[in-house]
Design a protein around this motif. Structure first.
Motif, PDB file in Angstrom:
ATOM      1  N   CYS A   7      88.737  30.612 -58.041  1.00  0.00           N
ATOM      2  CA  CYS A   7      87.997  30.229 -59.250  1.00  0.00           C
ATOM      3  C   CYS A   7      88.944  29.871 -60.396  1.00  0.00           C
ATOM      4  O   CYS A   7      88.711  28.895 -61.124  1.00  0.00           O
ATOM      5  CB  CYS A   7      87.066  31.362 -59.668  1.00  0.00           C
ATOM      6  SG  CYS A   7      85.699  31.673 -58.519  1.00  0.00           S
ATOM      7  N   VAL A  35      92.083  28.767 -60.173  1.00  0.00           N
ATOM      8  CA  VAL A  35      92.743  27.487 -59.871  1.00  0.00           C
ATOM      9  C   VAL A  35      91.773  26.322 -60.086  1.00  0.00           C
ATOM     10  O   VAL A  35      92.127  25.276 -60.643  1.00  0.00           O
ATOM     11  CB  VAL A  35      93.290  27.511 -58.434  1.00  0.00           C
ATOM     12  CG1 VAL A  35      93.793  26.134 -58.022  1.00  0.00           C
ATOM     13  CG2 VAL A  35      94.421  28.527 -58.312  1.00  0.00           C
ATOM     14  N   SER A  36      90.519  26.512 -59.647  1.00  0.00           N
ATOM     15  CA  SER A  36      89.519  25.449 -59.832  1.00  0.00           C
ATOM     16  C   SER A  36      89.261  25.197 -61.314  1.00  0.00           C
ATOM     17  O   SER A  36      89.162  24.050 -61.760  1.00  0.00           O
ATOM     18  CB  SER A  36      88.224  25.834 -59.122  1.00  0.00           C
ATOM     19  OG  SER A  36      88.446  26.063 -57.743  1.00  0.00           O
ATOM     20  N   TRP A  37      89.137  26.283 -62.120  1.00  0.00           N
ATOM     21  CA  TRP A  37      88.920  26.135 -63.561  1.00  0.00           C
ATOM     22  C   TRP A  37      90.111  25.452 -64.235  1.00  0.00           C
ATOM     23  O   TRP A  37      89.929  24.609 -65.125  1.00  0.00           O
ATOM     24  CB  TRP A  37      88.664  27.502 -64.167  1.00  0.00           C
ATOM     25  CG  TRP A  37      88.469  27.466 -65.653  1.00  0.00           C
ATOM     26  CD1 TRP A  37      89.324  27.877 -66.619  1.00  0.00           C
ATOM     27  CD2 TRP A  37      87.313  26.974 -66.342  1.00  0.00           C
ATOM     28  NE1 TRP A  37      88.804  27.693 -67.860  1.00  0.00           N
ATOM     29  CE2 TRP A  37      87.565  27.132 -67.734  1.00  0.00           C
ATOM     30  CE3 TRP A  37      86.105  26.414 -65.937  1.00  0.00           C
ATOM     31  CZ2 TRP A  37      86.636  26.751 -68.689  1.00  0.00           C
ATOM     32  CZ3 TRP A  37      85.189  26.037 -66.897  1.00  0.00           C
ATOM     33  CH2 TRP A  37      85.461  26.208 -68.253  1.00  0.00           C
ATOM     34  N   TYR A  38      91.323  25.789 -63.811  1.00  0.00           N
ATOM     35  CA  TYR A  38      92.511  25.145 -64.376  1.00  0.00           C
ATOM     36  C   TYR A  38      92.523  23.655 -64.045  1.00  0.00           C
ATOM     37  O   TYR A  38      92.873  22.821 -64.902  1.00  0.00           O
ATOM     38  CB  TYR A  38      93.753  25.827 -63.825  1.00  0.00           C
ATOM     39  CG  TYR A  38      95.042  25.247 -64.338  1.00  0.00           C
ATOM     40  CD1 TYR A  38      95.515  25.550 -65.618  1.00  0.00           C
ATOM     41  CD2 TYR A  38      95.808  24.393 -63.545  1.00  0.00           C
ATOM     42  CE1 TYR A  38      96.693  25.012 -66.089  1.00  0.00           C
ATOM     43  CE2 TYR A  38      96.984  23.846 -64.009  1.00  0.00           C
ATOM     44  CZ  TYR A  38      97.434  24.165 -65.272  1.00  0.00           C
ATOM     45  OH  TYR A  38      98.604  23.618 -65.731  1.00  0.00           O
ATOM     46  N   GLN A  39      92.131  23.310 -62.831  1.00  0.00           N
ATOM     47  CA  GLN A  39      92.082  21.906 -62.460  1.00  0.00           C
ATOM     48  C   GLN A  39      91.016  21.151 -63.250  1.00  0.00           C
ATOM     49  O   GLN A  39      91.195  19.993 -63.629  1.00  0.00           O
ATOM     50  CB  GLN A  39      91.805  21.774 -60.946  1.00  0.00           C
ATOM     51  CG  GLN A  39      92.924  22.285 -60.067  1.00  0.00           C
ATOM     52  CD  GLN A  39      94.165  21.428 -60.155  1.00  0.00           C
ATOM     53  OE1 GLN A  39      94.079  20.221 -60.420  1.00  0.00           O
ATOM     54  NE2 GLN A  39      95.323  22.028 -59.939  1.00  0.00           N
ATOM     55  N   ILE A  40      89.886  21.829 -63.525  1.00  0.00           N
ATOM     56  CA  ILE A  40      88.799  21.159 -64.260  1.00  0.00           C
ATOM     57  C   ILE A  40      89.187  20.910 -65.712  1.00  0.00           C
ATOM     58  O   ILE A  40      88.995  19.815 -66.248  1.00  0.00           O
ATOM     59  CB  ILE A  40      87.510  21.998 -64.160  1.00  0.00           C
ATOM     60  CG1 ILE A  40      86.965  21.952 -62.727  1.00  0.00           C
ATOM     61  CG2 ILE A  40      86.452  21.490 -65.138  1.00  0.00           C
ATOM     62  CD1 ILE A  40      85.819  22.901 -62.481  1.00  0.00           C
ATOM     63  N   ASN A  98      92.023  20.644 -67.083  1.00  0.00           N
ATOM     64  CA  ASN A  98      93.155  19.735 -67.238  1.00  0.00           C
ATOM     65  C   ASN A  98      92.889  18.349 -66.650  1.00  0.00           C
ATOM     66  O   ASN A  98      93.806  17.525 -66.584  1.00  0.00           O
ATOM     67  CB  ASN A  98      94.413  20.323 -66.593  1.00  0.00           C
ATOM     68  CG  ASN A  98      94.965  21.493 -67.385  1.00  0.00           C
ATOM     69  OD1 ASN A  98      95.015  21.457 -68.608  1.00  0.00           O
ATOM     70  ND2 ASN A  98      95.374  22.538 -66.698  1.00  0.00           N
ATOM     71  N   SER A  99      91.666  18.112 -66.213  1.00  0.00           N
ATOM     72  CA  SER A  99      91.356  16.805 -65.653  1.00  0.00           C
ATOM     73  C   SER A  99      91.138  15.772 -66.775  1.00  0.00           C
ATOM     74  O   SER A  99      90.828  16.115 -67.925  1.00  0.00           O
ATOM     75  CB  SER A  99      90.091  16.894 -64.781  1.00  0.00           C
ATOM     76  OG  SER A  99      88.982  17.310 -65.556  1.00  0.00           O
ATOM     77  N   GLU A 100      91.280  14.510 -66.450  1.00  0.00           N
ATOM     78  CA  GLU A 100      91.117  13.436 -67.436  1.00  0.00           C
ATOM     79  C   GLU A 100      89.666  13.333 -67.909  1.00  0.00           C
ATOM     80  O   GLU A 100      89.414  13.054 -69.088  1.00  0.00           O
ATOM     81  CB  GLU A 100      91.558  12.109 -66.808  1.00  0.00           C
ATOM     82  CG  GLU A 100      93.053  12.057 -66.477  1.00  0.00           C
ATOM     83  CD  GLU A 100      93.446  10.714 -65.888  1.00  0.00           C
ATOM     84  OE1 GLU A 100      92.537   9.870 -65.716  1.00  0.00           O
ATOM     85  OE2 GLU A 100      94.648  10.507 -65.613  1.00  0.00           O
ATOM     86  N   TYR A 152      87.455  15.760 -68.260  1.00  0.00           N
ATOM     87  CA  TYR A 152      87.157  16.829 -69.209  1.00  0.00           C
ATOM     88  C   TYR A 152      87.823  16.567 -70.558  1.00  0.00           C
ATOM     89  O   TYR A 152      87.220  16.800 -71.617  1.00  0.00           O
ATOM     90  CB  TYR A 152      87.626  18.169 -68.628  1.00  0.00           C
ATOM     91  CG  TYR A 152      87.248  19.360 -69.467  1.00  0.00           C
ATOM     92  CD1 TYR A 152      85.944  19.833 -69.506  1.00  0.00           C
ATOM     93  CD2 TYR A 152      88.208  20.032 -70.228  1.00  0.00           C
ATOM     94  CE1 TYR A 152      85.593  20.913 -70.275  1.00  0.00           C
ATOM     95  CE2 TYR A 152      87.867  21.128 -71.004  1.00  0.00           C
ATOM     96  CZ  TYR A 152      86.551  21.565 -71.019  1.00  0.00           C
ATOM     97  OH  TYR A 152      86.214  22.643 -71.777  1.00  0.00           O
ATOM     98  N   GLN A 153      89.067  16.091 -70.555  1.00  0.00           N
ATOM     99  CA  GLN A 153      89.750  15.777 -71.811  1.00  0.00           C
ATOM    100  C   GLN A 153      89.037  14.638 -72.547  1.00  0.00           C
ATOM    101  O   GLN A 153      88.906  14.664 -73.782  1.00  0.00           O
ATOM    102  CB  GLN A 153      91.208  15.387 -71.516  1.00  0.00           C
ATOM    103  CG  GLN A 153      92.031  16.515 -70.922  1.00  0.00           C
ATOM    104  CD  GLN A 153      92.230  17.665 -71.891  1.00  0.00           C
ATOM    105  OE1 GLN A 153      92.234  17.473 -73.110  1.00  0.00           O
ATOM    106  NE2 GLN A 153      92.420  18.861 -71.352  1.00  0.00           N
TER     107      GLN A 153
END
Length: 351
Positions: A279, A281-286, A288-290, A292-293
């Motif tokens: 969870c 790692v998945s939240w960190y990927q979300i 930091n995704s383009e 989401y930014q």
């Protein structure tokens, strides 16, 4: 000094009721109103804060409960997939060919003229035993301590394991006999247990444990479906028999079966840690995704525009209010100057 005289003049002109109203009553009402609004605002802020805390706590509790139940479900699923059934038991119904008056050279028509045998249907289609798991297979015989069994001595018990096509996959033959007891020990045993024998709570019998396989593993391509048992003697007497298959656990299976609480605690904790890492790692990927930014950037721009619109509307309202106040003051000044001119004209007329 001029201000003091002007205030005294204003007080005399207002009168006692208007003086009390403006100097005491209106400030008191304003103080009470401001105090009530202050505590009301604080109460509303506290209620909103408590509501937010309760909402966040409920969300955290629900997520934690979901993760815990998911970890428990994963461990239970792994346990039932990895640890097989500890024991399989099948009844054994022995059959034989009885002697008649013309068979086996016996004229009394008693006894057996063939070895007692039995067919055990282990499974129809699906595999009963787990691949790679060693099993201990044995046959339990319940035999009376009769003179025939005492005089029998040793006898052979054989088992043939067949596949679905009738092919013999494994066979085993083991010898067995009644446990020996001397004359003195047998006499003492019967004297001690004679009350139980009389009332039927105990019998003169022995359970013979015949181990056919100590480390049997099933073949992957051909599972065992049928078992044929044969006792190679015609002089044996048996009350009943049963066929037992017991799994012999080692390693992790032994730990999970013999220490269930300890292994469950370790397994569920490991699952929780694994799920938490996934969870995170998945939240960190979300975050930091383009995508989401880009969403955060759009929300900040909308907020800036809304603040700008609200600020401009407030400034325009303030300007309108100030203009109205100035116009009101001008009207009051004009009214006062007009009243003063009217009073002076009256005085001149009187003079």
């Amino acid at each position: 000094m001029f201000q003091i005289f002007s205030s005294l003049k204003r007080t005399v002109c207002m009168g006692p009721r208007e003086f009390v109203r403006q100097r005491f009553k209106l400030p008191l009402v304003k103080f009470i109103h401001d105090t009530i609004n202050l505590y009301k605002t604080r109460t509303q802020t506290g209620v909103n804060h408590i509501r937010e805390i309760l909402f966040r706590g409920t969300v955290v509790a629900l997520i934690t409960a979901l993760l815990v139940w998911l970890a428990i479900f994963m461990y239970v699923a792994f346990y039932y997939a990895y640890v097989p059934t500890i024991s399989h038991e099948r009844p054994v119904f022995l059959k034989f060919r009885a002697c008649d008056t013309n068979s086996c050279g016996s004229g009394n028509g008693k006894g057996m003229c063939s070895f007692p045998s039995a067919h055990i249907k282990l499974t129809e289609r699906q595999r009963l035993l787990m691949l790679g798991q060693p099993y201990k297979i044995h046959l339990d015989l319940e035999m009376p301590e009769s003179p025939a069994n005492r005089d029998l001595g040793m006898f052979m018990v054989c088992a043939d394991f067949h596949g679905s096509g009738g092919k013999v996959l494994a066979n085993s033959c083991r010898s067995a006999m009644l446990h020996y007891r001397g004359y003195l020990l047998d006499t003492l045993y019967k004297l001690v247990f004679s009350p139980f024998f009389v009332f039927g709570s105990s019998e003169e019998k022995q359970n013979i444990h015949v181990e056919l396989f100590s480390d049997f593993e099933e073949i992957e391509s051909e599972p065992v479906t049928d078992i044929f048992i044969e006792i190679q003697t015609t002089h044996i007497e048996i009350y009943s028999a049963k066929f037992l298959i017991n799994a012999r656990f080692t390693g992790l299976r032994f730990l999970m079966y013999n220490w269930p609480i300890f292994s469950a605690a370790i397994g569920i904790t490991s699952n929780l840690v694994f799920i938490a890492i996934v969870c995170m790692v998945s939240w960190y990927q979300i975050i930091n995704s383009e995508e989401y930014q880009h969403l955060l950037h759009n929300q900040s721009e909308r907020k800036i525009l809304q603040d700008f619109d609200s600020g401009s509307s407030n400034s325009s309202l303030d300007e309108d209010t100030s203009l109205l106040e100035e116009e009101k003051h001008l009207r009051l000044r004009k009214g006062r100057s007009g009243s003063k001119d009217f009073i002076e004209e009256i005085r001149d007329f009187d003079c």
